[in-house]
Design an enzyme around this catalytic site. Structure first.
Site, short mmCIF file in Angstrom:
data_model
loop_
_atom_site.label_atom_id
_atom_site.label_comp_id
_atom_site.label_asym_id
_atom_site.label_seq_id
_atom_site.Cartn_x
_atom_site.Cartn_y
_atom_site.Cartn_z
CB SER A 95 -0.86 0.00 1.26
OG SER A 95 -1.38 1.29 1.52
CD GLU A 148 -2.13 5.50 4.18
OE1 GLU A 148 -1.39 5.91 5.09
OE2 GLU A 148 -2.98 6.22 3.61
CE1 TYR A 204 -4.40 -1.42 5.18
CE2 TYR A 204 -3.17 0.41 4.24
CZ TYR A 204 -3.89 -0.76 4.08
OH TYR A 204 -4.09 -1.25 2.83
P1 GDP Z 1 -7.41 5.31 2.66
O1 GDP Z 1 -6.53 6.26 1.91
O2 GDP Z 1 -7.12 3.88 2.39
O3 GDP Z 1 -7.48 5.62 4.10
O4 GDP Z 1 -8.88 5.53 2.01
P2 GDP Z 1 -10.14 6.39 2.48
O5 GDP Z 1 -11.04 6.38 1.30
O6 GDP Z 1 -10.71 5.88 3.77
O7 GDP Z 1 -9.57 7.87 2.74
C1 GDP Z 1 -9.01 8.64 1.72
C2 GDP Z 1 -8.87 10.09 2.19
O8 GDP Z 1 -10.16 10.67 2.35
C3 GDP Z 1 -8.16 10.25 3.56
O9 GDP Z 1 -7.26 11.32 3.46
C4 GDP Z 1 -9.31 10.64 4.51
O10 GDP Z 1 -8.88 11.45 5.59
C5 GDP Z 1 -10.19 11.44 3.56
N1 GDP Z 1 -11.58 11.57 4.01
C6 GDP Z 1 -12.27 12.75 4.10
N2 GDP Z 1 -13.51 12.53 4.56
C7 GDP Z 1 -13.62 11.18 4.77
C8 GDP Z 1 -14.69 10.35 5.24
O11 GDP Z 1 -15.78 10.82 5.57
N3 GDP Z 1 -14.43 9.00 5.29
C9 GDP Z 1 -13.22 8.47 4.91
N4 GDP Z 1 -13.03 7.15 4.97
N5 GDP Z 1 -12.19 9.23 4.48
C10 GDP Z 1 -12.39 10.58 4.41
#
Ligand code: GDP
Length: 316
Positions: A120, A122, A144
């Site tokens: 990932s 990340e 993660y």
């Molecule tokens: P990740 O990159 O695997 O953590 O995928 P996510 O789709 O969960 O998050 C992507 C980005 O969207 C991150 O920077 C989050 O902080 C941002 N984000 C903003 N609002 C939200 C929300 O309501 N839910 C989630 N899951 N992410 C959010």
């Protein structure tokens, strides 16, 4: 006939991968969580918890697969903060058990077991350069990313010991099969429901975060190519294009037929995260050159496919 074993077979990527391998005529086995409703068609589910390392060892030894794709584990950063130890176990120790079992099986049978680790972006944490590539320092900033970094390093360790292990450093990849705890699906579902008058507002967190969002089936294609490439290695899989969460919101509402998203979106600090990476964007150059990989969907096509799917669901 190729025998393939897929962990996380019922997830977004796993389901696309299983379909792809079946279409090629492979004998497909999937590791599924005990008690999960998996509806396997054409492949064989094996109910083994990823925390059950002896169970994983025994399964790999018994099947002696030609290809082993490790897609299972805790799949979201948000959840890894709530369950850091489970994250270490399922996304760090399970890959170790699988690598160890693959090497032992290969040594015993004399036949190669090719392993693909779904890594990932990340693992890069808050990278000091953009775009990130295979030489970017691994410096995770959340549980993660740390678990994925551990598995990524172990892929290199087992490669040194003679196992064909590819670590595919996957940037965010989405589809209509993405669960709603991910921001893209949350947005496309919300935009569709608001467009149809079923909901009024969508509550989000950090709108400024920038991510490199690609089309999940393309990332599955990269993993299959990595498994079958002559030499094992690390490959960044990404589109090379970054967009903010706000860009995604705007594009999704437009596609759904709502010209102004602002009155419908609220920001709640409860959705902000500790250590949220401000910008993750990958350089897929090596995967393109060495694996012959190309993405099929750009940002607009991805948003369009997800919104159209959610409009159809909301109308049903
Ligand atoms: P990740 O990159 O695997 O953590 O995928 P996510 O789709 O969960 O998050 C992507 C980005 O969207 C991150 O920077 C989050 O902080 C941002 N984000 C903003 N609002 C939200 C929300 O309501 N839910 C989630 N899951 N992410 C959010």
């Amino acid at each position: 006939m190729t025998v393939a074993l897929v962990t996380g077979a019922t997830g977004q990527d796993g389901s696309y991968l299983v379909e792809r391998l079946l279409a090629e005529g492979a004998e497909v086995h999937g590791v599924v969580r005990p008690g999960d409703d998996f509806g396997a068609v054409g492949w064989t589910p094996h109910a083994v918890d990823l925390g059950d390392r002896p169970g994983l060892h025994a399964l790999v030894a018994r099947l002696a697969p030609d290809e082993l794709y490790n897609l299972g584990g805790i799949s979201s950063v948000a959840r890894s903060w709530a369950e850091p130890e489970a994250t270490a176990e399922l996304s760090g120790l399970a890959p170790l058990a699988l690598l160890d079992a693959a090497l032992a099986t290969q040594d015993r049978t004399g036949r190669a077991v090719r392993v693909v680790q779904a890594s990932s972006a990340e693992i890069f944490g808050h990278p000091d350069r953009a775009p990130q590539d295979e030489t970017t320092p691994v410096a995770p900033r959340n549980p993660y990313g740390a678990a994925k970094a551990f598995a990524h390093h172990l892929a290199g360790v087992y490669r040194e010991r003679g196992l064909h292990v590819a670590s595919c450093v996957l940037f965010n990849h989405e589809s209509p099969r993405r669960p709603e705890q991910f921001v893209t699906r949350k947005i496309t579902r919300g935009a569709a429901r608001i467009a149809l008058g079923l909901d009024d507002t969508l509550v989000l967190g950090n709108l400024a975060a920038r991510r490199d969002w690609g089309w999940a089936p393309d990332y599955v294609d990269a993993m299959v190519r990595a498994a079958r490439h002559d030499a094992p290695g690390d490959w960044v899989v990404a589109t090379g294009q970054a967009h903010s969460v706000e860009d995604f919101v705007r594009a999704a509402f437009e596609r759904a037929g709502v010209p102004d998203w602002r009155p419908h979106v609220e920001v709640d600090p409860a959705f902000l995260r500790p250590g949220d990476a401000p910008l993750l964007v990958g350089d897929p150059g090596r995967a393109e050159r060495e694996l012959g990989w190309r993405r099929t969907h750009d940002f607009a096509a991805l948003v369009g496919a997800m919104v159209d799917h959610d409009l159809a669901l909301a109308r049903a």
